[in-house]
Design a protein around this motif. Structure first.
Motif, PDB file in Angstrom:
ATOM      1  N   ASP A   4     -30.003   4.271  16.904  1.00 32.36           N
ATOM      2  CA  ASP A   4     -30.171   5.687  16.560  1.00 32.36           C
ATOM      3  C   ASP A   4     -31.609   5.942  16.123  1.00 32.36           C
ATOM      4  O   ASP A   4     -32.301   5.062  15.641  1.00 32.36           O
ATOM      5  CB  ASP A   4     -29.198   6.074  15.438  1.00 32.36           C
ATOM      6  N   ASN A   5     -32.063   7.163  16.286  1.00 29.08           N
ATOM      7  CA  ASN A   5     -33.435   7.540  15.923  1.00 29.08           C
ATOM      8  C   ASN A   5     -34.480   6.719  16.675  1.00 29.08           C
ATOM      9  O   ASN A   5     -35.458   6.255  16.103  1.00 29.08           O
ATOM     10  CB  ASN A   5     -33.668   7.393  14.408  1.00 29.08           C
ATOM     11  N   LYS A  24     -25.917  -9.806  13.205  1.00 33.14           N
ATOM     12  CA  LYS A  24     -24.924  -8.836  13.684  1.00 33.14           C
ATOM     13  C   LYS A  24     -24.215  -9.368  14.938  1.00 33.14           C
ATOM     14  O   LYS A  24     -24.767 -10.167  15.681  1.00 33.14           O
ATOM     15  CB  LYS A  24     -25.601  -7.501  14.011  1.00 33.14           C
ATOM     16  N   ARG A  57     -17.625   1.096  24.350  1.00 35.11           N
ATOM     17  CA  ARG A  57     -18.678   0.794  23.370  1.00 35.11           C
ATOM     18  C   ARG A  57     -20.007   0.541  24.080  1.00 35.11           C
ATOM     19  O   ARG A  57     -21.052   1.036  23.669  1.00 35.11           O
ATOM     20  CB  ARG A  57     -18.282  -0.399  22.509  1.00 35.11           C
ATOM     21  N   MET A 104     -23.642   2.672  23.986  1.00 37.75           N
ATOM     22  CA  MET A 104     -25.005   2.132  23.881  1.00 37.75           C
ATOM     23  C   MET A 104     -25.887   2.695  24.984  1.00 37.75           C
ATOM     24  O   MET A 104     -27.039   3.082  24.753  1.00 37.75           O
ATOM     25  CB  MET A 104     -24.976   0.597  24.006  1.00 37.75           C
ATOM     26  N   THR A 107     -30.531 -12.152  14.832  1.00 40.84           N
ATOM     27  CA  THR A 107     -29.700 -11.161  14.165  1.00 40.84           C
ATOM     28  C   THR A 107     -28.558 -11.797  13.403  1.00 40.84           C
ATOM     29  O   THR A 107     -28.140 -12.916  13.722  1.00 40.84           O
ATOM     30  CB  THR A 107     -29.117 -10.166  15.188  1.00 40.84           C
ATOM     31  N   VAL A 117     -26.792   6.341  24.218  1.00 46.45           N
ATOM     32  CA  VAL A 117     -27.741   6.460  23.099  1.00 46.45           C
ATOM     33  C   VAL A 117     -29.150   6.129  23.586  1.00 46.45           C
ATOM     34  O   VAL A 117     -30.120   6.846  23.279  1.00 46.45           O
ATOM     35  CB  VAL A 117     -27.341   5.551  21.926  1.00 46.45           C
ATOM     36  N   TYR A 150     -23.244  -4.930  18.449  1.00 41.85           N
ATOM     37  CA  TYR A 150     -23.835  -4.067  17.412  1.00 41.85           C
ATOM     38  C   TYR A 150     -24.897  -3.157  18.027  1.00 41.85           C
ATOM     39  O   TYR A 150     -25.700  -3.593  18.840  1.00 41.85           O
ATOM     40  CB  TYR A 150     -24.467  -4.948  16.333  1.00 41.85           C
ATOM     41  N   PHE A 151     -24.906  -1.871  17.630  1.00 40.04           N
ATOM     42  CA  PHE A 151     -25.965  -1.002  18.142  1.00 40.04           C
ATOM     43  C   PHE A 151     -26.333   0.132  17.202  1.00 40.04           C
ATOM     44  O   PHE A 151     -26.995   1.087  17.600  1.00 40.04           O
ATOM     45  CB  PHE A 151     -25.617  -0.460  19.541  1.00 40.04           C
ATOM     46  N   ALA A 152     -25.966   0.022  15.939  1.00 39.10           N
ATOM     47  CA  ALA A 152     -26.276   1.094  14.996  1.00 39.10           C
ATOM     48  C   ALA A 152     -27.773   1.339  14.873  1.00 39.10           C
ATOM     49  O   ALA A 152     -28.217   2.459  14.623  1.00 39.10           O
ATOM     50  CB  ALA A 152     -25.677   0.780  13.629  1.00 39.10           C
ATOM     51  N   ASN A 153     -28.566   0.277  15.063  1.00 35.53           N
ATOM     52  CA  ASN A 153     -30.016   0.410  14.925  1.00 35.53           C
ATOM     53  C   ASN A 153     -30.649   1.252  16.038  1.00 35.53           C
ATOM     54  O   ASN A 153     -31.825   1.608  15.959  1.00 35.53           O
ATOM     55  CB  ASN A 153     -30.679  -0.971  14.914  1.00 35.53           C
TER      56      ASN A 153
END
Length: 342
Positions: free
Chosen positions: A140-141, A131, A201, A205, A129, A208, A135-138
Motif C-alpha cells: 500500500d502507498n 512474513k 489474494r 496483490m 522477511t 494493488v 504477505y503484501f500489506a507493505n
C-alpha cells in the motif's frame, strides 16, 4: 666453523622433515576432500530418506489450492546431481508434482537477463522477511514488494518479462526444460485452473501493484504467474536446477549457453535470504545453503561450486516448507559438511 655447518645441516634436515610432514598432511586432506566429493551414493541417500520417511505425519498437504490437496502425503523422493553431473535418485523419483514457488528463481533469471538487475530491483527489494509468502500489506502507498521470492515480488517479476499474452510463461517453461534437459515438462492444467479460481489474494496483490503503477496490463500477466507455478517436475529436475545455479548457470551436462556468474550469485543470494520464506533465517543457521521451496512439496538446493539437491514430500510445516524434505537436506548437509559455514 664446523658447528655452523652442523647447525645448518640439522636445520636443513628439520625443514625437510617439516615440509614432508605438511605435504603428507595436505595430501591426506586432499584425498579426504576428494572422497567426500564422490561418496554420496544411492545407499546414503536411501538411508537418509528412510530415516525421515515418517515425518509426513507431522505436517499437512497444502489444500488452500484444492488440486494440491489431492497429493499423496506419503510420497517422498530424494535426488542429487554430483559435481560430475552424475544423477543419484532414491524414493518416488518418477512422481510428478508442481514446481510452485521454485519457479520464482527461473522467472527472476529471465527478467534480469532481459532488463538488467537495476531495472528489476528498482521495483523490488532485496530484503529477507519474517512474513509469510503471501504477505503484501507493505504494498500500500506505492511500497515495493520485499523480494522476488514472495508472491507479490514474483508476480511483479513475471509481469516484467518481455512479450504479450502467454509469451512470458512460455519463456519460463522453455528455460525449465532447458535446465533440466527434459523437453517433456509441461504445466498441469487442473492445478492452473484451481490456482486461478482460488487465487484471490494473489489477484489482490496484482491490482494493488497495478494501482500504484508497478504493473501495466491486464490479468493475463497474473495468469502467467499461475501457469508457471503449475509446471510439473520431479525431484531430479529440482536437483538439476540446484546444480545449474551452483555452477554459474551451467547445465549438469556441461552446457554453458547461459553461463553467468553474476546472475547465479544474485539468484543464490535471494534463495539464501528469502527462499524458505519466514523460516529462511533459521534455515541459514541450520542448513546454510541457497535453497528454494514450493508448497507443492519440493525443495531445490544449490551447493555453490559443487552439487545440486532436490527433495519432494508434500506434507508441509507451518511455514509452507516440506517437512521431510528439510530434514533430508539437513541430514545430508551435516553428514558431508556441505553448508557454506561448515
Amino acid at each position: 666453523m664446523k658447528k655452523n655447518k652442523i647447525s645448518t645441516l640439522i636445520f636443513g634436515l628439520f625443514l625437510t622433515s617439516f615440509l614432508a610432514i605438511n605435504e603428507t598432511t595436505y595430501a591426506q586432506q586432499t584425498i579426504e576432500k576428494t572422497t567426500n566429493k564422490t561418496s554420496i551414493s544411492t545407499k546414503v541417500l536411501n538411508e537418509i530418506l528412510e530415516k525421515n520417511r515418517a515425518l509426513y505425519k507431522d505436517g499437512k498437504v497444502a489444500d488452500y489450492i484444492p488440486e494440491l490437496g489431492k497429493m499423496n502425503a506419503k510420497a517422498i523422493a530424494f535426488s542429487v546431481v554430483d559435481e560430475n553431473g552424475k544423477i543419484i535418485n532414491v524414493g518416488d523419483v518418477s512422481q510428478k508434482f508442481t514446481i510452485q514457488s521454485i519457479s520464482k528463481i527461473i522467472s527472476l533469471m529471465i527478467a534480469v537477463n532481459e532488463k538488467g538487475e537495476k531495472n528489476i530491483f528498482d521495483k523490488i527489494g532485496y530484503f529477507g522477511t519474517d512474513k509469510p509468502f503471501n504477505y503484501f500489506a507493505n504494498l500500500d502507498n506505492s511500497g515495493k514488494p520485499l523480494n522476488p521470492m514472495m508472491n507479490a515480488g514474483a508476480i511483479l517479476t513475471t509481469s516484467l518479462i518481455d512479450g504479450e499474452g502467454e509469451i512470458p510463461f512460455q519463456k519460463i517453461l522453455e528455460m525449465v526444460r532447458f535446465i533440466t534437459k527434459n523437453p517433456s515438462i509441461d504445466y498441469n492444467k487442473s492445478v492452473y485452473n484451481s490456482e486461478k479460481d482460488t487465487g484471490n489474494r494473489n489477484r489482490g496483490m496484482f491490482y494493488v501493484m497495478k494501482n500504484t503503477g508497478l504493473i501495466d496490463g491486464d490479468e493475463e500477466k497474473l495468469n502467467n504467474y499461475f501457469k508457471q507455478c503449475s509446471i510439473e517436475i520431479t525431484a531430479e529436475d529440482l536437483a538439476k536446477i540446484g546444480y545449474f545455479f551452483a555452477h554459474h548457470c551451467t547445465r549438469f551436462d556441461g552446457d554453458k549457453t547461459y553461463q553467468n556468474p553474476e546472475l547465479a550469485k544474485l539468484i543464490q543470494a535471494q534463495m539464501m535470504v528469502a527462499g524458505m520464506y519466514e523460516f529462511s533465517g533459521e534455515y541459514a543457521r541450520t542448513v546454510g545453503l541457497p535453497s528454494k521451496s514450493g508448497v507443492g512439496g519440493g525443495i531445490s538446493v544449490s551447493v555453490p561450486g559443487k552439487i545440486g539437491i532436490g527433495t519432494f514430500s508434500p506434507s508441509l510445516d507451518s511455514h509452507g516448507n516440506s517437512l521431510a524434505g528439510y530434514h533430508m537436506i539437513l541430514d545430508l548437509v551435516n553428514r558431508y559438511k556441505l553448508g557454506l559455514f561448515d
